[in-house]
Scaffold this active site. Structure first.
Site, PDB file in Angstrom:
ATOM      1  N   SER A 140     -10.309   1.386   6.239  1.00  0.00           N
ATOM      2  CA  SER A 140      -9.565   1.533   4.989  1.00  0.00           C
ATOM      3  C   SER A 140      -9.121   0.225   4.361  1.00  0.00           C
ATOM      4  CB  SER A 140      -8.334   2.418   5.212  1.00  0.00           C
ATOM      5  OG  SER A 140      -8.710   3.730   5.534  1.00  0.00           O
ATOM      6  N   SER A 150      -8.941   3.719   2.241  1.00  0.00           N
ATOM      7  CA  SER A 150      -7.888   4.249   1.386  1.00  0.00           C
ATOM      8  C   SER A 150      -6.981   3.184   0.763  1.00  0.00           C
ATOM      9  CB  SER A 150      -7.015   5.218   2.196  1.00  0.00           C
ATOM     10  OG  SER A 150      -6.418   4.536   3.296  1.00  0.00           O
ATOM     11  N   LYS A 187       0.829  -1.209   0.000  1.00  0.00           N
ATOM     12  CA  LYS A 187       0.000   0.000   0.000  1.00  0.00           C
ATOM     13  C   LYS A 187       0.862   1.257   0.000  1.00  0.00           C
ATOM     14  CE  LYS A 187      -3.546   2.562   2.548  1.00  0.00           C
ATOM     15  NZ  LYS A 187      -4.440   2.594   3.724  1.00  0.00           N
TER      16      LYS A 187
END
Length: 393
Positions: A167, A143, A88
């Site tokens: 997220s 996210s 990520k």
């Protein structure tokens, strides 16, 4: 798109799980170099459409894969030998040390909402705005947007994430992946508030368990065995949220499948689960210089209510997200975090399990929440659900 979430033009998806890849590489039935080369080919074909990656590290990944093959040939037993992973964000490689040591090969950094991007843009990749692999006009959630898309579209079997309000779990639900958020404090996190913790996105519970085994090291006593069915409490709204009917219906149907397959047994608490809305506490904890007295009182009260709930049940089950995936112009007045961020404030581990598809053709998720430190319980339930055919294929 087919049942695995791959659209036409995205290239040939990966069918092997991380566990299967590692087993084949360790057994020298496959070479890590070939596995990684195929992953890079898939990314090259699909990413101009999906925009899941900000960077792809082709040369480094192939070199790293060659090193893994050398380690295997030397007799090193690598639990995740040759597994291509995505991390990520551009800084995600810093936290991937245990995975690399276990034989994983990082192929690139996934998209997140970058600095200066509109808040509606959950992911911004090298080729543009990240799209949901089931419908390009819908968001994948965030996210950990690119990580969820890379896994759901079959580009890699495993991607890292972080979860500060949902997220990992929200994009897992909206893309049809498994998404695990760990107990606060169990793994290192740079977040000063303690709200954001590491997590993982995979296509199977077994792969999530393999990730957990590597990053957590030796499991705590009592984690190894889980007796089924596990007692569980169902709540469509946690007592304060107002989710849309369809995600509730999808999650409720997933609960019925878990019950029918013998994975869980629903119990009825003396009163319906009713938490205080965590929004004021979460926002205060995120605001530098805020007066936190009210936030601490809200957290303490919700902790008390959750302690009572878990005294009588092993799991709490809810929809993962209160709405289906929205368009790229934003969700309007509804927080997509409504059902997830309570457990960032409380620190409980939680997992999103695929729960079928809505009328819009996009996936929905069922959220499983466990007592502190019971990641293995979540993973065991998810694995049994898959093994017994209680989750969508």
């Amino acid at each position: 798109m087919n049942s695995r979430g791959y659209g036409r033009g995205y290239g040939r998806p990966a069918s092997a799980s991380a566990v299967e890849i590692a087993s084949a590489v360790r057994g020298r039935e496959l070479r890590a170099v070939d596995v990684v080369a195929e992953a890079l080919e898939r990314i090259g074909r699909a990413d101009p459409v999906l925009c899941a990656f900000t960077e792809v590290w082709s040369e480094q990944a192939l070199r790293r894969a060659g090193e893994v093959d050398g380690r295997v040939a030397a007799g090193e037993a690598l639990p995740l030998a040759g597994v291509p992973i995505a991390v990520k964000g551009r800084g995600g490689l810093r936290a991937a040390g245990p995975l690399l040591a276990a034989g994983c090969v990082a192929v690139g950094a996934t998209s997140v909402p970058g600095p200066g991007t509109p808040w509606q843009t959950w992911g911004l990749g090298a080729h543009g705005r990240t799209v949901n692999p089931w419908r390009a006009d819908r968001t994948p959630g965030g996210s950990s947007a690119g990580s969820a898309v890379a896994v759901a579209a079959g580009l890699v079997p495993l991607a890292t994430g972080s979860d500060g309000a949902g997220s990992v779990r929200i994009p897992a639900a909206w893309c049809g992946a498994v998404g695990l958020k760990v107990t606060a404090g169990r793994l290192p996190s740079p977040d000063r508030t303690g709200l954001a913790v590491p997590g993982v996105l995979t296509r199977t519970a077994a792969d999530a368990a393999a990730w957990w085994g590597v990053v957590a090291g030796r499991p705590d006593p009592g984690e190894a065995s889980v007796s089924l069915p596990v007692t569980a409490v169902w709540s469509p709204d946690l007592g304060f949220a107002a989710p849309d009917p369809e995600p509730v219906a999808r999650a409720r149907a997933a609960v019925r499948r878990l019950v029918d397959s013998g994975v869980v047994r629903l119990v009825r608490p003396p009163a319906a689960p009713r938490l205080l809305d965590p929004a004021p506490a979460w926002l205060a904890l995120r605001t530098p210089g805020a007066d936190l007295a009210d936030a601490h009182r809200l957290r303490a009260e919700n902790d008390r209510r959750l302690d009572l709930l878990f005294a009588g049940a092993g799991l709490l089950l809810t929809p993962t997200a209160p709405t289906p995936p929205h368009g790229h112009d934003g969700p309007g007045d509804v927080y997509s975090t409504a059902l997830t961020w309570a457990f960032n404030v409380s620190g409980h581990p939680a997992l999103s399990l695929p729960a079928g598809f809505g009328t819009d053709g996009c996936p929905a998720g069922l959220q499983l929440v466990a007592p502190h430190g019971r990641e293995a319980l979540l993973l065991a339930v998810a694995n049994e659900a898959e093994r017994r055919g209680a989750t969508p294929s």
